[in-house]
Design an enzyme around this catalytic site. Structure first.
Site, PDB file in Angstrom:
ATOM      1  N   ASP A 107       0.827  -1.195   0.000  1.00 30.67           N
ATOM      2  CA  ASP A 107       0.000   0.000   0.000  1.00 30.67           C
ATOM      3  C   ASP A 107       0.869   1.256   0.000  1.00 30.67           C
ATOM      4  O   ASP A 107       1.491   1.584   1.014  1.00 30.67           O
ATOM      5  CB  ASP A 107      -0.895  -0.026   1.245  1.00 30.67           C
ATOM      6  CG  ASP A 107      -1.813   1.161   1.350  1.00 30.67           C
ATOM      7  OD1 ASP A 107      -2.005   1.868   0.342  1.00 30.67           O
ATOM      8  OD2 ASP A 107      -2.357   1.387   2.451  1.00 30.67           O
ATOM      9  N   ASP A 300      -2.054   6.044  -4.890  1.00 30.03           N
ATOM     10  CA  ASP A 300      -2.277   5.045  -3.847  1.00 30.03           C
ATOM     11  C   ASP A 300      -2.611   3.673  -4.433  1.00 30.03           C
ATOM     12  O   ASP A 300      -3.729   3.429  -4.880  1.00 30.03           O
ATOM     13  CB  ASP A 300      -3.424   5.543  -2.956  1.00 30.03           C
ATOM     14  CG  ASP A 300      -3.683   4.650  -1.759  1.00 30.03           C
ATOM     15  OD1 ASP A 300      -2.999   3.616  -1.617  1.00 30.03           O
ATOM     16  OD2 ASP A 300      -4.573   4.988  -0.959  1.00 30.03           O
TER      17      ASP A 300
END
Length: 468
Positions: A107, A300
Site C-alpha cells: 500500500d 495510492d
C-alpha cells in the site's frame, strides 16, 4: 545410518522447495529485484452485495485519510482499507530467524507494517500467523499499537525482527504484531499489510521497510515501480491470474515505452506520494480545477477506485449524458448509460494519461439495467490530506514509478509487451528468488551489501490484483 538419513531428508526438503517455489531465474540485477504479480478473479456478488461493497470502499477511503472531523485518532493508529470489500495487491515477505513467509497487502498510501500474530484471538487465528517464540531475532518493544479502520480495530504491540523481501533484508525492522481484530477482517491468505509511503506517515514512527533500503543505498536506483494488468472485463479470468510486475531498485524497460515523466512531490514534503492534477478532461472536454494544493492527489496502490471532492466529481459526470448521482449505499457514486465509452485523461504537469473506458466503467446498476456506476466517486475534503485519491483505476493504465531521491512520482506509457498481458489466461508465474542480498539497518546509520550466487529462501513477492 544417521548421515544417510540426514542426506535423504535434505534431498526430500530440496525437492519440496523446488516443487513449491519453482526454479529460480539466475539473471537478476545485483541490487534490484523484479517481482511477478498475480491477481484474484472477482467474486460473484448480487446487486445488494455490490452496494455494500461500494459503501464500504468509499467509507474505507474516508477513514484511511482521516476525512471525518469526529474521528478520534490515537498515537500509533493506522487507517487502512477493508480486505473483504476492497481490491488490493498482496505480496509475500519473510519475517524472523529462521524466516517465515507472510502474505501482506502492499500500500503506497500508508507507511506501517503489521502482521497477525500467533497470539491472535479467534477473530484472526490461523496456522500462518507470526510466532515470535520461533524467531531467535525477535525483540519486544513494549509499546502498544491500535490500528483502526472503518470495519473495526486491530490491536497489538510494536515489535522488532528481521524482515526480508525479494532478496533484501532489514535486520531490525519495527512492525505491529496484532493480537486481536474485528471479526472477519483478515481473510486468508493475507495476514497483514506493508505500507510503502514515507516515514512521516507512520503512526508507529517506524521507518518503512522500503525507505530503510533506499536511504542506505541498498538499491541500484532509489525507486520502486509497478505495472498492473487488467482483468475487470475478462469473462474467462481464473481464480489467480498474472497481475503484472513490481520492482525494487530498477525499472523494467520492457514494460514501458518512451520516457518516464517524473514530477517532484510538491514542496518536497514527503508523506503521501503526492502529485498535483494540473488538468483533467472527460470525453475531450476540460474540467475546471483549482490550482495548487486544492488539486493535490495521493497516488495510492492500496485504493481500488478514484476519489475526489464532490465538486470535481460532479463536474466529471456533467460531461456524461444521462448520468445521475447514486443514493443510499451508492452515495458519492454516479451512474450513467453503460453504452457510453467514457475516457478521462489526467495530467500532473506533463503528458496527459488516459484511463481506459473499461476501467472507468465500474459496475452495472443491476443485472437487467442499462446503467453502470463509474469508478470515480466523491469523498469529504480536509486541508490536512490530498483532495484526490488516485487508485488502481488509473494505475492500471500507466507504468508508475515511486522515487526516493529526489522524492517524486513518474509515469510512462505501457509498452505493447505490458498491454498484451491484459486479460490473458496465462500460466501463473513462478516465485522470484533473489540472488543478491542487500542488508539495511532501519534505525542506525550503517548499511552493508553483499552478493551471493546462492538463491535466497522464499524472499519473493507475489502480488495479487484483487477485484471485488
Amino acid at each position: 545410518m544417521v548421515a544417510h538419513t540426514l542426506w535423504l531428508g535434505l534431498l526430500i526438503l530440496h525437492s519440496l522447495l523446488v516443487e513449491a517455489l519453482g526454479v529460480p531465474n539466475p539473471v537478476v540485477p545485483a541490487a534490484g529485484q523484479s517481482i511477478n504479480l498475480k491477481r484474484r478473479s472477482p467474486p460473484v456478488r448480487n446487486e445488494t452485495e455490490w452496494a455494500r461493497w461500494a459503501k464500504s470502499h468509499r467509507d474505507a477511503v474516508i477513514a484511511k485519510y482521516g476525512l471525518r472531523s469526529n474521528d478520534k485518532r490515537a498515537v500509533g493508529e493506522n487507517l487502512i482499507v477493508n480486505q473483504g470489500f476492497d481490491a488490493g495487491f498482496y505480496g509475500t515477505l519473510a519475517i524472523g530467524t529462521p524466516p517465515y513467509p507472510f502474505d501482506v497487502f502492499l500500500d503506497t498510501g500508508s507507511s506501517d507494517l503489521w502482521i497477525a500474530s500467533s497470539n491472535c484471538d479467534s477473530t484472526c487465528a490461523g496456522t500462518g500467523n507470526y510466532n515470535s517464540a520461533k524467531s531467535s531475532t525477535f525483540k519486544p518493544l513494549n509499546r502498544g499499537l491500535n490500528i483502526t479502520y472503518i470495519s473495526g480495530d486491530a490491536i497489538g504491540t510494536l515489535v522488532e525482527d528481521v524482515v526480508q523481501m525479494a532478496g533484501f533484508t532489514v535486520p531490525n525492522q519495527q512492525f505491529g504484531s496484532v493480537t486481536s481484530t474485528s471479526p472477519n477482517f483478515l481473510q486468508n491468505p493475507v495476514m497483514g499489510l506493508i505500507g510503502l509511503g514515507w516515514q512521516s506517515l507512520s503512526f508507529s514512527g517506524a521507518m518503512p521497510f522500503w525507505q530503510a533500503l533506499a536511504s542506505r543505498g541498498s538499491w541500484d536506483s532509489p525507486l520502486m515501480a509497478f505495472q498492473l494488468t487488467r482483468y475487470a472485463n475478462a469473462s474467462n479470468a481464473g481464480d489467480l491470474e498474472p497481475g503484472g510486475s513490481f520492482t525494487m531498485g530498477y525499472v523494467n524497460e520492457s514494460l514501458y515505452t518512451g520516457n518516464i515523466d517524473y514530477r517532484n512531490i510538491p514542496n518536497g514534503q514527503a508523506s503521501y506520494w503526492v502529485q498535483e492534477i494540473t488538468s483533467m478532461t472527460v470525453q475531450g472536454k476540460f474540467i475546471s480545477l483549482p490550482g495548487g494544493s486544492a488539486s493535490y492527489a495521493a497516488i495510492d496502490t492500496g485504493t481500488t477506485l478514484v476519489a475526489g471532492p464532490a465538486s470535481g466529481i460532479a463536474a466529471i459526470y456533467a460531461q456524461i449524458p444521462g448520468s445521475s448521482p447514486g443514493t443510499g449505499q451508492w452515495e458519492g457514486f454516479y451512474s450513467y448509460p453503460c453504452t457510453h465509452e467514457v475516457t478521462v485523461e489526467i495530467s500532473f504537469g506533463g503528458p496527459s494519461w488516459a484511463i481506459s473506458p473499461a476501467d472507468f466503467q465500474f459496475q452495472p446498476v443491476g443485472p437487467s439495467s442499462d446503467y453502470c456506476y463509474g469508478a470515480f466517486h466523491s469523498i469529504p475534503t480536509s486541508p490536512n490530506v490530498p483532495q484526490w485519491i488516485i487508485g488502481d483505476t488509473f494505475l492500471k493504465n500507466v507504468y508508475s514509478v515511486f522515487r526516493y531521491s529526489p522524492p517524486s512520482v513518474g509515469f510512462a506509457a505501457l509498452s505493447q509487451t505490458a498491454l498484451a498481458m491484459n486479460g490473458v489466461n496465462a500460466l501463473i508465474p513462478n516465485a522470484t528468488l533473489g540472488a543478491s542480498v542487500a542488508s539495511a539497518t532501519a534505525n542506525a546509520a550503517s548499511m552493508t551489501t553483499r552478493t551471493s550466487g546462492v538463491p535466497m529462501l522464499s524472499i519473493f513477492v507475489m502480488l495479487s490484483f484483487v477485484v471485488f
